[in-house]
Structure formats: C-alpha cells, structure tokens
Design an enzyme around this catalytic site. Sequence first.
Site, PDB file in Angstrom:
ATOM      1  CG  HIS A  78      -0.449   0.334   2.493  1.00 51.77           C
ATOM      2  ND1 HIS A  78      -0.166  -0.605   3.453  1.00 51.77           N
ATOM      3  CD2 HIS A  78      -0.130   1.518   3.048  1.00 51.77           C
ATOM      4  CE1 HIS A  78       0.291  -0.019   4.542  1.00 51.77           C
ATOM      5  NE2 HIS A  78       0.322   1.273   4.322  1.00 51.77           N
ATOM      6  CG  ASP A 124      -0.016  -4.005   2.687  1.00 53.31           C
ATOM      7  OD1 ASP A 124       0.355  -3.457   1.630  1.00 53.31           O
ATOM      8  OD2 ASP A 124      -0.202  -3.387   3.756  1.00 53.31           O
ATOM      9  CD  GLN A 213      -2.137   8.468  11.483  1.00 53.70           C
ATOM     10  OE1 GLN A 213      -1.422   8.738  12.430  1.00 53.70           O
ATOM     11  NE2 GLN A 213      -3.447   8.513  11.537  1.00 53.70           N
ATOM     12  N   GLY A 214       2.648   6.745   8.819  1.00 58.29           N
ATOM     13  CA  GLY A 214       4.023   6.969   8.435  1.00 58.29           C
ATOM     14  C   GLY A 214       4.933   5.808   8.741  1.00 58.29           C
ATOM     15  CG  ASP A 215       5.404   4.122  12.314  1.00 57.12           C
ATOM     16  OD1 ASP A 215       6.454   4.746  12.096  1.00 57.12           O
ATOM     17  OD2 ASP A 215       4.750   4.259  13.346  1.00 57.12           O
ATOM     18  CB  SER A 216       2.652   2.083   6.081  1.00 58.78           C
ATOM     19  OG  SER A 216       1.399   2.224   6.676  1.00 58.78           O
TER      20      SER A 216
END
Length: 261
Positions: A78, A124, A213-216
């Site tokens: 993603h 993913d 958020q941002g760690d994906s």
Amino acid sequence: MAKTLHRLVKAVVVTAIAAVVGLLTTVPSSADVTPFVVGGTRATISEYPWTVYLASTSGSQFCGGTLVKGNKVVTAAHCVSGRSAASTRVVWGREDKQSTAGITASVTRIWVHPSYTSASSGSDVAVLTLDRSITSAYLPLATPSDTALYAAGTSTTILGWGTTSSGGSASRYLLKATVPVTSDATCRTAYSNYSSTSMVCAGYPQGGTDTCQGDSGGPIVAGGKLIGATSWGRGCALAGYPGVYARVATYYDLLTTQINS
C-alpha cells in the site's frame, strides 16, 4: 467513527512508554490503517542498520522499509502501489530525518504482490530494487518453518519514523518499541477481516504502544528476522485493537524470488 487508514509515512514522536511502529495510507472501510510508533523510544541506526525509509523526490518521508539485500528493500504494497519508481527514493543510514547522513538511493523497479488490492485484504508486500548496492547488514526473512516467531506472546520490535499519536506529527527520529504477538483469536475478535494466513497482529491488550501513520512498510522483528511489514489497524495504540502486519513467512518464496532477481 474511526477512519480506515494505511500506516503510511509520517514521523513519530517519542513518548515515555513502549512504542508501536507502522506506516499507513488511507484505505476504505472500518479498519483504521494508520500506523506510526506510539509509546516508543529513540533507536539508533547502528543497532538497526537495515531500517530505511521511503521518501518522495523532494525528500518527504512517507513510509518505512527493510533492507534485505544490498539493492533490495521489502515494504508494504500500500506504500508504493500506483507510485512510479522515478518518484520514489529510499533513505538508508539516517535516523534523524533532518540530517544529511547516510545514502539516498533512487528506485529502479517496484514489485507489488500481484494479488494486492488493499492493506486490509492481505498480500500487502512489495519489493523495491535500488540503483546501487548498499554495504550494510541485512535482515533475513522469516521462513514458513519459523512458526515459533508467530506464536502468541512472542516479543517483537517495531520501528519507524511515523506519528506518535493518531493524527499527530511525524517523528524526526527513528523510534522503536517492544510489543508481543497476539493470538489469531484475539486479532480476529478485533478485526472480522483478519487472515491468519496473510497477517499477524501485535500489541498489548490495554493498548498504549503501536505503529501509526508513516510507519507503514516498516519492520516488525523477532528472533533476528523480519516477520512482518507494518500494514494497518484501527486507530493507533487503542485498547483491543492491535497493529496488523503483513505476514512475511507466507510470502517467503515470492519475496525471495524478487530479492534474488
């Protein structure tokens, strides 16, 4: 109502308690897929040399990743689905995003799992090919025989530069946190679409530590191996809603083929 988000690139703020790392982008429906390290502490690149972040051509960090070979990075699908290689950079060796340390590599190829449709649907995972070979320690992938690493209660380390609270500011520094793997039953109770084949959950029942958020795309590590990539979850560090990670062992053969290509 909680919004379904992917845990995409955002910096993480350090808190006094154990942190959860995860990078997410926005996804449709009920699972809040927004990972960042919440409740984390500062981590050093010397201790986690294979931890990298993904950035735009302007240098803005939006996800995390793991160096698994000199010119190969594993991240979440993603994070890069729909992106061009030309618009993507990988930054290695820079724990402080405001420094100029380390290497910024261009991406020459993006491979996304062919079955990927959304983070909360599984598959993913993605592999990036870099324009150079980075001399560094690499993190091996968990294999299908590493079932013990996915057992409930297994201690894991999560890492990232994402936000330190849902909807908060991204972290300037690399953060880490320790969270236990949760049982499949616990994860299924939290998320009706949880798949024990393609996903693994980690977190404390009371919440408090998580990716955001941002760690994906960033790593979740156990036993010296990459067992998952930060994928999605409902909110960040909420009680009863552990972080969800792509289960690397399931995709070992596919990922290995791409890493060795």
